[in-house]
Design an enzyme around this catalytic site. Sequence first.
Site, PDB file in Angstrom:
ATOM      1  N   ARG A   1       0.865  -1.189   0.000  1.00 36.96           N
ATOM      2  CA  ARG A   1       0.000   0.000   0.000  1.00 36.96           C
ATOM      3  C   ARG A   1       0.894   1.228   0.000  1.00 36.96           C
ATOM      4  O   ARG A   1       1.985   1.217   0.588  1.00 36.96           O
ATOM      5  CB  ARG A   1      -0.866   0.039   1.258  1.00 36.96           C
ATOM      6  CG  ARG A   1      -2.103  -0.839   1.216  1.00 36.96           C
ATOM      7  CD  ARG A   1      -3.182  -0.300   0.278  1.00 36.96           C
ATOM      8  NE  ARG A   1      -4.385  -1.125   0.285  1.00 36.96           N
ATOM      9  CZ  ARG A   1      -4.608  -2.166  -0.515  1.00 36.96           C
ATOM     10  NH1 ARG A   1      -3.710  -2.526  -1.398  1.00 36.96           N
ATOM     11  NH2 ARG A   1      -5.739  -2.842  -0.434  1.00 36.96           N
TER      12      ARG A   1
ATOM     13  N   HIS B   1      -1.243   0.715  -9.531  1.00 36.75           N
ATOM     14  CA  HIS B   1      -1.920  -0.207  -8.601  1.00 36.75           C
ATOM     15  C   HIS B   1      -2.570  -1.385  -9.351  1.00 36.75           C
ATOM     16  O   HIS B   1      -3.777  -1.606  -9.248  1.00 36.75           O
ATOM     17  CB  HIS B   1      -2.976   0.547  -7.765  1.00 36.75           C
ATOM     18  CG  HIS B   1      -3.336  -0.190  -6.500  1.00 36.75           C
ATOM     19  ND1 HIS B   1      -3.577   0.435  -5.310  1.00 36.75           N
ATOM     20  CD2 HIS B   1      -3.479  -1.517  -6.240  1.00 36.75           C
ATOM     21  CE1 HIS B   1      -3.874  -0.466  -4.378  1.00 36.75           C
ATOM     22  NE2 HIS B   1      -3.822  -1.662  -4.931  1.00 36.75           N
TER      23      HIS B   1
HETATM   24  N1  LIG Z   1      -0.896  -3.825  -5.329  1.00 39.75           N
HETATM   25  C1  LIG Z   1      -1.928  -4.607  -5.420  1.00 39.75           C
HETATM   26  O1  LIG Z   1      -2.543  -4.712  -6.485  1.00 39.75           O
HETATM   27  C2  LIG Z   1      -2.368  -5.406  -4.220  1.00 39.75           C
HETATM   28  C3  LIG Z   1      -3.248  -6.480  -4.426  1.00 39.75           C
HETATM   29  C4  LIG Z   1      -3.610  -7.256  -3.331  1.00 39.75           C
HETATM   30  C5  LIG Z   1      -3.112  -6.973  -2.066  1.00 39.75           C
HETATM   31  N2  LIG Z   1      -2.264  -5.917  -1.896  1.00 39.75           N
HETATM   32  C6  LIG Z   1      -1.721  -5.627  -0.556  1.00 39.75           C
HETATM   33  O2  LIG Z   1      -0.965  -6.718  -0.084  1.00 39.75           O
HETATM   34  C7  LIG Z   1      -1.171  -6.839   1.323  1.00 39.75           C
HETATM   35  C8  LIG Z   1      -0.785  -8.214   1.809  1.00 39.75           C
HETATM   36  O3  LIG Z   1      -1.723  -9.167   1.384  1.00 39.75           O
HETATM   37  P1  LIG Z   1      -1.730 -10.669   1.958  1.00 39.75           P
HETATM   38  O4  LIG Z   1      -2.911 -11.360   1.390  1.00 39.75           O
HETATM   39  O5  LIG Z   1      -0.394 -11.293   1.774  1.00 39.75           O
HETATM   40  O6  LIG Z   1      -1.937 -10.384   3.523  1.00 39.75           O
HETATM   41  P2  LIG Z   1      -1.746 -11.396   4.749  1.00 39.75           P
HETATM   42  O7  LIG Z   1      -1.886 -12.799   4.300  1.00 39.75           O
HETATM   43  O8  LIG Z   1      -2.607 -10.889   5.835  1.00 39.75           O
HETATM   44  O9  LIG Z   1      -0.213 -11.191   5.144  1.00 39.75           O
HETATM   45  C9  LIG Z   1       0.283 -10.062   5.761  1.00 39.75           C
HETATM   46  C10 LIG Z   1       1.712 -10.315   6.223  1.00 39.75           C
HETATM   47  O10 LIG Z   1       2.226  -9.106   6.797  1.00 39.75           O
HETATM   48  C11 LIG Z   1       2.712  -9.393   8.095  1.00 39.75           C
HETATM   49  N3  LIG Z   1       2.545  -8.240   8.979  1.00 39.75           N
HETATM   50  C12 LIG Z   1       1.407  -7.538   9.259  1.00 39.75           C
HETATM   51  N4  LIG Z   1       1.649  -6.562  10.153  1.00 39.75           N
HETATM   52  C13 LIG Z   1       2.967  -6.654  10.455  1.00 39.75           C
HETATM   53  C14 LIG Z   1       3.820  -5.950  11.326  1.00 39.75           C
HETATM   54  N5  LIG Z   1       3.376  -4.933  12.081  1.00 39.75           N
HETATM   55  N6  LIG Z   1       5.110  -6.318  11.391  1.00 39.75           N
HETATM   56  C15 LIG Z   1       5.590  -7.346  10.661  1.00 39.75           C
HETATM   57  N7  LIG Z   1       4.817  -8.068   9.807  1.00 39.75           N
HETATM   58  C16 LIG Z   1       3.539  -7.722   9.715  1.00 39.75           C
HETATM   59  C17 LIG Z   1       1.888 -10.562   8.589  1.00 39.75           C
HETATM   60  O11 LIG Z   1       2.556 -11.199   9.663  1.00 39.75           O
HETATM   61  P3  LIG Z   1       1.975 -12.559  10.339  1.00 39.75           P
HETATM   62  O12 LIG Z   1       2.220 -13.636   9.311  1.00 39.75           O
HETATM   63  O13 LIG Z   1       2.809 -12.737  11.550  1.00 39.75           O
HETATM   64  O14 LIG Z   1       0.520 -12.308  10.604  1.00 39.75           O
HETATM   65  C18 LIG Z   1       1.790 -11.396   7.311  1.00 39.75           C
HETATM   66  O15 LIG Z   1       2.946 -12.161   7.139  1.00 39.75           O
HETATM   67  C19 LIG Z   1      -2.649  -6.489   1.471  1.00 39.75           C
HETATM   68  O16 LIG Z   1      -2.949  -6.067   2.785  1.00 39.75           O
HETATM   69  C20 LIG Z   1      -2.823  -5.370   0.468  1.00 39.75           C
HETATM   70  O17 LIG Z   1      -2.600  -4.118   1.100  1.00 39.75           O
HETATM   71  C21 LIG Z   1      -1.882  -5.140  -2.949  1.00 39.75           C
END
Ligand SMILES: NC(=O)c1ccc[n+]([C@@H]2O[C@H](COP(=O)([O-])OP(=O)(O)OC[C@H]3O[C@@H](n4cnc5c(N)ncnc54)[C@H](OP(=O)(O)O)[C@@H]3O)[C@@H](O)[C@H]2O)c1
Length: 314
Positions: free
Chosen positions: A229, A277
């Site tokens: 993000r 994005h």
């Molecule tokens: N650019 C685009 O088109 C696009 C598309 C889709 C998504 N996204 C972004 O990608 C993000 C990630 O998606 P996802 O499905 O992979 O999410 P997810 O499965 O919830 O994974 C998030 C990861 O971030 C870690 N994390 C969260 N807060 C943290 C902190 N304070 N310190 C250290 N690590 C932290 C989590 O740790 P834990 O494993 O310990 O919980 C987890 O490993 C989404 O939230 C979205 O903003 C972007």
Amino acid sequence: LNAILLAMTGMEPETWVARLKALDPDRDVRAWPEVGNPQEIAYAMAWKPEPGALDGLSNLKAVFSLGAGVDALLAIDGLPDVPLVRVVDPDLTMRMSEYVVLNVLLHHRHMLRALDDQRARRWEPRDQPAASSVRVGILGLGELGLDAARKLTMMGFQVAGWSRSAKQRHGIATYFGEVGLKQMLGRTDILVVLLPLTPATTGIIDTVLLRGLARDGALGGPVLINAGRGGLQNEADVLAALDDGTLLAASLDVFVTEPLPESSPFWTHPKVIVTPHVGADSDPEALARYLMGQVHRFEAGEGLTNVVDRTAGY
Ligand SMILES: NC(=O)c1ccc[n+]([C@@H]2O[C@H](COP(=O)([O-])OP(=O)(O)OC[C@H]3O[C@@H](n4cnc5c(N)ncnc54)[C@H](OP(=O)(O)O)[C@@H]3O)[C@@H](O)[C@H]2O)c1
């Protein structure tokens, strides 16, 4: 009493009604602002809903985000206090890994310089380091980060990942917490950011973090790739880091303000690749199947999956 309300902007609600009805013809599917009797709405499916669109739904059982990130929904004042479900979809995950692998390879093979050389008709072969000599560090080792990590590992890169909780993943060096972050940055040539935007991660990509990246790598300087993000990055700090050589280059798919304002220096920065994005668009058909699948399993008593932890913010 089990109607679905679609509350979305920037997407076509009529198409979405048709898409959901195709999967469940008897389902009452409504598109905001045609809410009808609000007591009949059991599920809301939302993407950047208009203010107040989710108010007064007294029998609501769940809100489904139409995206993987839920920062925008969580920021809504008075978001109904029911389970909030996010998107986890293999199609979306695969697309994000494409974006990550594409951009890692692009910097690994110095494509920005190669394009410059081409435009200048300059035939100047340069060293092409092996993937095995390049260290990739991924912030966020969740659904998206882990898949990208696996694919980069297969290509021979030395891959590490950072998460909130401790993890063990075969073939990937894992780090967690503040100390872990410092350690991982120190062994990172290409930093990939796939964190959710939460109070704990807002502005995490700043001067201090960027200066913590490895300076002794095979690429001649560290690279930033952010597809999480925009709010994760302090954009003034990123620009300063590009200009003073702290960063060799960056690929940015997300920005603090989207669409990226015309006045942004990122547009024309010679070291930056800007994409609007599109890191991982969702295939609407796959998304609709995912959402109706969740509703059907919930109604069969199996519970919801991928429910957001509201305290953690993701
Ligand atoms: N650019 C685009 O088109 C696009 C598309 C889709 C998504 N996204 C972004 O990608 C993000 C990630 O998606 P996802 O499905 O992979 O999410 P997810 O499965 O919830 O994974 C998030 C990861 O971030 C870690 N994390 C969260 N807060 C943290 C902190 N304070 N310190 C250290 N690590 C932290 C989590 O740790 P834990 O494993 O310990 O919980 C987890 O490993 C989404 O939230 C979205 O903003 C972007």
